[in-house]
Motif scaffolding. Structure first.
Motif, short mmCIF file in Angstrom:
data_model
loop_
_atom_site.label_atom_id
_atom_site.label_comp_id
_atom_site.label_asym_id
_atom_site.label_seq_id
_atom_site.Cartn_x
_atom_site.Cartn_y
_atom_site.Cartn_z
N GLN A 110 0.82 -1.21 0.00
CA GLN A 110 0.00 0.00 0.00
C GLN A 110 0.85 1.25 0.00
O GLN A 110 0.60 2.20 -0.75
N GLN A 111 1.90 1.26 0.85
CA GLN A 111 2.78 2.43 0.89
C GLN A 111 3.51 2.61 -0.44
O GLN A 111 3.70 3.73 -0.91
N GLN A 112 3.91 1.49 -1.05
CA GLN A 112 4.61 1.55 -2.34
C GLN A 112 3.71 2.16 -3.40
O GLN A 112 4.15 2.97 -4.21
N GLN A 113 2.43 1.75 -3.40
CA GLN A 113 1.50 2.29 -4.37
C GLN A 113 1.32 3.80 -4.18
O GLN A 113 1.23 4.56 -5.14
N GLN A 114 1.27 4.23 -2.92
CA GLN A 114 1.14 5.66 -2.66
C GLN A 114 2.38 6.42 -3.13
O GLN A 114 2.29 7.49 -3.73
N ASP A 115 3.55 5.82 -2.87
CA ASP A 115 4.80 6.46 -3.30
C ASP A 115 4.86 6.56 -4.82
O ASP A 115 5.31 7.55 -5.38
N GLN A 116 4.38 5.50 -5.49
CA GLN A 116 4.41 5.49 -6.95
C GLN A 116 3.49 6.58 -7.52
O GLN A 116 3.81 7.23 -8.51
N GLN A 117 2.35 6.76 -6.87
CA GLN A 117 1.43 7.79 -7.33
C GLN A 117 2.05 9.17 -7.20
O GLN A 117 1.82 10.06 -8.02
N GLN A 118 2.86 9.35 -6.16
CA GLN A 118 3.50 10.63 -5.96
C GLN A 118 4.69 10.82 -6.90
O GLN A 118 4.90 11.90 -7.44
N GLN A 119 5.46 9.75 -7.11
CA GLN A 119 6.68 9.86 -7.90
C GLN A 119 6.46 9.50 -9.36
O GLN A 119 7.29 9.82 -10.21
N HIS A 120 5.35 8.82 -9.66
CA HIS A 120 5.00 8.43 -11.01
C HIS A 120 6.09 7.56 -11.66
O HIS A 120 6.39 7.70 -12.85
N GLU A 121 6.72 6.73 -10.87
CA GLU A 121 7.73 5.84 -11.44
C GLU A 121 7.83 4.57 -10.60
O GLU A 121 7.45 4.54 -9.43
N GLN A 122 8.37 3.53 -11.22
CA GLN A 122 8.56 2.26 -10.55
C GLN A 122 10.01 1.86 -10.72
O GLN A 122 10.63 2.13 -11.75
N VAL A 123 10.55 1.23 -9.69
CA VAL A 123 11.92 0.75 -9.75
C VAL A 123 11.90 -0.74 -10.02
O VAL A 123 11.27 -1.52 -9.30
#
Length: 303
Positions: A255-268
């Protein structure tokens, strides 16, 4: 990134007249109890199912290899000391040493008697310790003479490896070389599976292919067997698999990762999905089609 991958149009190292190197005779002669004719299963849907499974092996292995640096000493003769030399006294590289030793072991237990397996050093395969198997005659006899592993090796070392592994030396020589061997074997199997693809296509349209084969028209054969719509679907499937397999899965942090992705618009990712998708589009599928054409040009040799 694109400079590391071989361009389909201008930098391919194998032409439609794919170089056919003679393999050592690995065909079995002893009868196998229960052997049966498998030609009925030689359909494009069945073959595609196998190719899809092989994608998984290639993607997983390359993702694993990407965790280590390029480690150039692994590929330099004498870069890492190994107790093995060529006939002219030149010391093997660590990667070549591990690959040769692997083929010696696997050759003893008849890996390379299977028609979908191709050794990188077929002239040096050892005597088998298991009795040979007799496989159903699905492919034309000319299939045994087609082996483009030298081209696969060159493209892997010069183009694919720099595209997936970071530059530098991290000292993980054994791990890197072992994964190189697994990657090369998986790529070789997938690319040489083009023989089965070509045979299935020939049986589906025997009149059209026969006419082109008799004229030895490699370009027309390439056009006939190419289905760009299917190829693009494969590329997208590989991209999706690479994106899925290349993520660290942690349900507690999802869940936290999904929120971070929404903010950063990128995936590692462990390896960029576009790199593997481009590899399939520029290397794997073109080489597979080169194998198909090489096989088809000799499909009628013994008829």
């Amino acid at each position: 990134m694109s400079s590391h991958i071989v361009s389909r149009a201008t930098k391919r190292q194998v032409s439609c007249k794919a170089v056919a190197n003679v393999q050592s005779p690995a065909a079995a002669t002893a009868p196998t109890p229960g052997a049966r004719d498998m030609s009925a299963s030689l359909t494009l849907p069945n073959i595609r199912s196998s190719l899809i499974r092989q994608e998984d092996s290639i993607i997983f292995t390359l993702i694993e290899r990407a965790q280590f640096a390029q480690n150039p000493l692994v590929y330099q003769p004498g870069g890492v000391e190994v107790p093995a030399y060529s006939k002219d006294g030149k010391q093997y590289s660590l990667m070549e040493y591990i690959l040769r030793e692997t083929e010696q072991l696997h050759g003893k237990v008849r890996r390379y008697t299977s028609p979908d397996e191709h050794a990188f050093y077929p002239e040096e395969l050892p005597a088998m310790v298991l009795p040979p198997l007799e496989y159903p005659s699905i492919l034309a006899p000319a299939a045994d003479t087609i082996n483009i592993n030298s081209q696969i090796m060159s493209i892997y070392l010069n183009s694919l490896l720099p595209a997936i592994a970071a530059p530098g030396d991290d000292g993980n020589y054994g791990s890197a070389a072992t994964l190189d061997v697994l990657a090369l074997q998986a790529l070789s199997k997938r690319i040489h599976y083009g023989k089965f693809v070509a045979e299935a296509k020939f049986r589906a349209k025997p009149e059209e292919y026969t006419a082109l084969i008799k004229n030895q028209d490699a370009a027309a054969l390439m056009d006939l067997l190419t289905d760009r719509k299917v190829e693009l679907a494969v590329v997208e499937r590989v991209r999706l698999k690479a994106a899925t397999f290349g993520q660290d899965v942690n349900p507690a942090a999802q869940q936290q990762q999904q929120q971070d992705q929404q903010q950063q618009h990128e995936q590692v990712y462990k390896i960029e999905p576009d790199v593997l998708a481009k590899m399939y589009d520029d290397v794997v599928m073109p080489l597979t089609k080169d194998v198909q054409v090489a096989y088809l040009l000799r499909r009628l040799d013994h008829e």
